[in-house]
Scaffold this motif. Structure first.
Motif, short mmCIF file in Angstrom:
data_model
loop_
_atom_site.label_atom_id
_atom_site.label_comp_id
_atom_site.label_asym_id
_atom_site.label_seq_id
_atom_site.Cartn_x
_atom_site.Cartn_y
_atom_site.Cartn_z
N THR A 90 0.86 -1.18 0.00
CA THR A 90 0.00 0.00 0.00
C THR A 90 0.89 1.22 0.00
N HIS A 91 0.72 2.07 -1.00
CA HIS A 91 1.49 3.32 -1.11
C HIS A 91 0.48 4.45 -0.96
N ALA A 92 0.58 5.19 0.15
CA ALA A 92 -0.41 6.21 0.46
C ALA A 92 0.26 7.50 0.89
N PRO A 93 -0.34 8.63 0.54
CA PRO A 93 0.21 9.91 0.99
C PRO A 93 0.07 10.05 2.51
N VAL A 94 1.02 10.76 3.10
CA VAL A 94 0.93 11.05 4.53
C VAL A 94 -0.08 12.17 4.70
N THR A 95 -0.99 12.00 5.65
CA THR A 95 -1.98 13.04 5.89
C THR A 95 -1.77 13.62 7.28
N MET A 96 -2.02 14.89 7.40
CA MET A 96 -1.91 15.56 8.69
C MET A 96 -3.25 15.48 9.39
#
Length: 112
Positions: A90-96
């Motif tokens: 799973t390649h996912a953007p980091v979210t704040m």
């Protein structure tokens, strides 16, 4: 992050989880198998030996996209009865995280 923000890849590998783990954690093997570009910085975020591994993935150096987000690449390894491994990437953007209150920057600017 929503489910649509993540790229997920799953397949069966003809190797036990221990061998796949080595391919993901031994730098020489990782370089041959995953082939991260020289301009990619990888840092281990979490690791559970032979089960799951998460790297923080960040573009760096010349040619990096300005303002590009870090992302998290998670590998999940599940043993199969035939001795192989069910592999999930799973390649996912980091979210704040979003603040639970409404005192964000816009609210504070309006009060000023």
């Amino acid at each position: 992050m929503t489910d649509t923000d993540a790229l997920v890849f799953e397949c069966a590998l003809d190797a036990p989880p221990e061998k796949v783990w080595r391919a993901l954690t031994v730098p020489e093997y990782l370089e041959r198998w995953l082939k991260p570009a020289e301009a990619i910085d990888l840092a281990v975020v979490t690791a559970e030996e032979n089960k799951s591994l998460t790297y923080r993935w960040r573009e760096s150096g010349q040619g990096a996209i300005i303002g590009a987000e870090d992302s998290l690449v998670t590998f999940e390894l599940t043993p199969m009865v035939d001795g192989g491994t069910w592999f999930r990437l799973t390649h996912a953007p980091v979210t704040m995280p979003v603040a639970a209150n409404s005192n964000g920057p816009m609210r504070m600017m309006m009060a000023a």
